[in-house]
Design an enzyme around this catalytic site. Structure first.
Site, short mmCIF file in Angstrom:
data_model
loop_
_atom_site.label_atom_id
_atom_site.label_comp_id
_atom_site.label_asym_id
_atom_site.label_seq_id
_atom_site.Cartn_x
_atom_site.Cartn_y
_atom_site.Cartn_z
N CYS A 50 0.82 -1.21 0.00
CA CYS A 50 0.00 0.00 0.00
C CYS A 50 0.86 1.26 0.00
CB CYS A 50 -0.96 0.01 1.19
SG CYS A 50 -0.15 -0.06 2.80
N ASN A 51 2.10 1.15 0.43
CA ASN A 51 2.94 2.34 0.53
C ASN A 51 4.13 2.37 -0.42
OD1 ASN A 51 1.65 3.94 2.54
ND2 ASN A 51 2.25 2.43 4.06
N SER A 107 9.50 2.39 6.16
CA SER A 107 8.04 2.26 6.19
C SER A 107 7.39 3.55 6.67
CB SER A 107 7.62 1.12 7.12
OG SER A 107 8.07 -0.12 6.63
N GLU A 112 6.93 -1.49 11.80
CA GLU A 112 5.81 -2.38 11.45
C GLU A 112 6.35 -3.70 10.90
OE1 GLU A 112 4.67 -3.31 8.30
OE2 GLU A 112 5.95 -2.16 6.97
N GLN A 118 5.58 -9.38 3.22
CA GLN A 118 5.32 -8.89 1.86
C GLN A 118 6.52 -9.12 0.96
OE1 GLN A 118 4.30 -4.92 3.14
NE2 GLN A 118 2.11 -5.28 2.92
N MET A 191 -6.16 -6.86 7.22
CA MET A 191 -6.21 -5.49 7.73
C MET A 191 -7.52 -5.22 8.47
SD MET A 191 -4.17 -2.85 7.76
CE MET A 191 -3.16 -2.80 6.29
#
Length: 434
Positions: A50-51, A107, A112, A118, A191
């Site tokens: 996502c980032n 991150s 995290e 991932q 999530m």
């Protein structure tokens, strides 16, 4: 041969850009298969979260490969392509960047733990496609080990904030108290589960779960004493709830002015807080223009996690020291890899010759016992290793230097090495004992 990464992340590009470069597994596989057919890229791995979205590559010809990759990226982005969103790192800088990523120092939320899994998943996907080899296998296994070491040897992950917990903190900051709030969690994946747990930990009493797969919503709701509703009923439920937190994998907006707007008057002025932690986004940003609606997306979490960064500054420094040591060790290990094929060829040829000579010698000496044969075999192995020791040291020293290609060619010429890797057919160098 060059190691390189081309990517963008939460520091270089807003979520509106990052979501255009979100690659679910199926799309990532398609990209890797395309790269597999491109002659100037020998290895590749695509990491998409996502980032961040990053393409790690081993380039056989950087001058040809880099323009091709940039054209590919422009094709993905379309008219919205802006080069300043991207970074392109090579060599040691690429290694350092990956180690920072694996250690969660790069991150949005330092410490995290999700990034390691991932990376593992992206690595496995690339291996399944056949797009990793000696360099990336070595690099990625080391990066995963470094990430684990940083989490073990420092307190960087101690009481770690996560995206989901930061979203809950944002809700508390906006409302002040969520113990009496009705909360709708849209998305029943990992999530969504983490978000529901954090809500309960912070005192939430009423959690409603909605998901396209109703059974998944029921399973999650049962875990937290919540209530599941069908996905189609989500909009009607929005009339009654105070907070909506979305984290689906939908490729398009699921909450828009068109589907939610007509229901807002029924709320009779009660404010609605919508927190979107999905990439691609679940919530149309235009929804924030409607009276009584506040919309936050994942980029808005930055203010929440700034505190997290400050608390972890000392641990981050310790992690950086570990990374620097690991980079030095990896550079030493990788330094001779480009010379390694010639070294292997030389070793294989010497071993081939030794075995041939031994075989003929043993035929001439049938009286030897098994113990004597083993002793002679061991002695010849040691002679072989002693003979090769100096040439191997020189080749290792020349690896990665301007003289590398010259030394490769010289070694091949002197020892008549077969470049195509076939077995040594010419036995004229073996003495005829008959």
């Amino acid at each position: 041969m060059q190691l390189a990464v081309l990517g963008l992340n939460h520091k270089t590009a807003p979520v509106a850009v990052r979501e255009k470069f979100n690659f679910p597994n199926e799309r990532a596989c398609a990209v890797l298969r395309r790269l597999r057919n491109y002659e100037y890229i020998s290895e590749a791995m695509l990491l998409s979260t996502c980032n961040r979205t990053e393409l790690y590559m081993v380039l056989d010809n950087a001058a040809e490969a880099v323009p091709f990759i940039k054209r590919l990226v422009q094709h993905w982005a379309g008219a919205d392509y802006e080069s300043e969103y991207f970074y392109n790192l090579s060599g040691t800088l690429c290694v350092k960047h990956l180690f920072y990523v694996a250690s969660s120092l790069d991150s949005l939320i330092i410490g995290e733990g999700q990034i390691l899994s991932q990376i593992k998943n992206a690595y496995q996907l690339s291996r399944n496609i056949g797009m990793t080899g000696t360099i990336l296998n070595t690099l990625l296994n080391r990066a995963i080990a470094v990430g684990k070491k940083v989490r073990t040897d420092t307190r960087i992950a101690y009481s770690s904030v996560s995206v989901s917990s930061a979203a809950v903190d944002m809700a508390i900051a906006a409302l002040g108290d969520i113990t009496s709030a009705q909360i709708l969690v849209v998305g029943a994946g990992h999530m969504g589960e983490l978000t529901a747990q954090h809500l309960l930990d912070k005192g939430a009493k009423t959690i409603i779960v909605s998901n396209r797969n109703f059974r998944h919503a029921q399973t999650l709701a049962e875990k937290f004493n919540g209530r599941a509703i069908p996905f189609d009923d989500m909009f009607n439920q929005a009339v009654r709830v105070d907070i909506i937190i979305t984290s689906t994998g939908a490729p398009h907006y699921i909450l828009t002015k068109e589907n939610l707007g007509p229901l807002l008057p029924l709320r009779q002025g009660r404010p609605l807080l919508v927190i979107d932690i999905a990439v691609p986004r679940d919530v149309d940003p235009d929804l924030a223009d409607m009276a009584g609606v506040t919309v936050y997306n994942i980029d808005d979490l930055e203010n929440v996690v700034d505190i997290n960064k400050g608390l972890r500054a000392k641990e981050a420094y310790l992690a950086e020291q570990i990374i620097e040591e690991e980079i030095a060790a990896l550079k030493e290990r990788l330094r001779y890899y480009t010379m390694r094929p010639v070294m292997v060829q030389l070793h294989d040829k010497m071993n081939f010759m030794r075995q041939k000579v031994l075989k003929k010698a043993f035929v001439k000496m049938p009286e030897l016992t098994d113990a004597q044969r083993r002793l002679i075999n061991l002695m010849t192995q040691r002679l072989e290793h002693k003979f090769l020791r100096e040439p191997m040291k020189v080749m290792n020293a020349m690896a990665g230097t301007p003289l590398e290609e010259q030394y490769k060619e010289t070694i091949r010429d002197i020892f008549l090495l077969n470049e195509d890797g076939e077995e040594f057919g010419d036995e004229s160098y073996i003495e005829d004992w008959d």
